[in-house]
Design a protein around this motif. Structure first.
Motif, PDB file in Angstrom:
ATOM      1  N   LYS A  40       0.822  -1.206   0.000  1.00 52.42           N
ATOM      2  CA  LYS A  40       0.000   0.000   0.000  1.00 52.42           C
ATOM      3  C   LYS A  40       0.859   1.262   0.000  1.00 52.42           C
ATOM      4  CE  LYS A  40      -3.717  -0.159   2.706  1.00 52.42           C
ATOM      5  NZ  LYS A  40      -4.555  -0.470   3.878  1.00 52.42           N
ATOM      6  N   THR A  41       1.923   1.268   0.791  1.00 48.17           N
ATOM      7  CA  THR A  41       2.775   2.453   0.829  1.00 48.17           C
ATOM      8  C   THR A  41       3.561   2.600  -0.469  1.00 48.17           C
ATOM      9  OG1 THR A  41       4.508   1.241   2.036  1.00 48.17           O
ATOM     10  CG2 THR A  41       2.956   2.546   3.346  1.00 48.17           C
ATOM     11  N   GLN A  44       1.264   4.165  -2.937  1.00 45.01           N
ATOM     12  CA  GLN A  44       1.110   5.590  -2.651  1.00 45.01           C
ATOM     13  C   GLN A  44       2.333   6.362  -3.130  1.00 45.01           C
ATOM     14  OE1 GLN A  44      -1.676   7.049  -1.611  1.00 45.01           O
ATOM     15  NE2 GLN A  44      -0.673   9.016  -1.894  1.00 45.01           N
ATOM     16  N   LYS A  47       2.123   6.754  -6.858  1.00 53.47           N
ATOM     17  CA  LYS A  47       1.165   7.802  -7.233  1.00 53.47           C
ATOM     18  C   LYS A  47       1.803   9.182  -7.082  1.00 53.47           C
ATOM     19  CE  LYS A  47      -3.028   5.270  -5.996  1.00 53.47           C
ATOM     20  NZ  LYS A  47      -4.137   5.179  -5.027  1.00 53.47           N
TER      21      LYS A  47
END
Length: 111
Positions: A40-41, A44, A47
């Protein structure tokens, strides 16, 4: 492997599709909280990197406009473009490293 496992970007989990996928997920602890948090990190960070890349590309266009309007000298233009290009290169390598598209090194041949 995609016939057995599927990555779910929304939650960072690996979904199983087959018994083999279930076995692999359990054996490798693919949905361990630390693994999920890492995915997930990383997503991120990717992105943010893509957003920063777009910003740098826009900045390059703005520098070119300033140069074409004679608002900055050729030396300033060249220095600014070099700095932006260097940062773009770093961001592109970061993205390639994290999505797996960076070309592999050639295997050395023995003579």
């Amino acid at each position: 492997m995609s016939q057995h496992l599927r990555f779910e970007a929304a939650n960072g989990m690996m979904a199983t599709r087959t018994k083999f996928g279930e076995y692999t997920e359990e054996l490798l602890q693919l949905n361990d909280s630390i693994q999920v948090e890492y995915r997930k990190t990383t997503l991120q960070a990717l992105k943010m990197a893509v957003s920063h890349l777009a910003s740098l590309q826009h900045q390059k266009k703005e520098i070119l406009k300033l140069f074409q309007q004679n608002n900055i000298t050729a030396d300033v233009y060249n220095d600014e473009i070099k700095g932006v290009d260097d940062e773009i290169g770093t961001i592109e390598i970061f993205i390639q490293n994290n999505i797996g598209t960076k070309p592999l090194l050639r295997v050395r041949t023995l003579k």
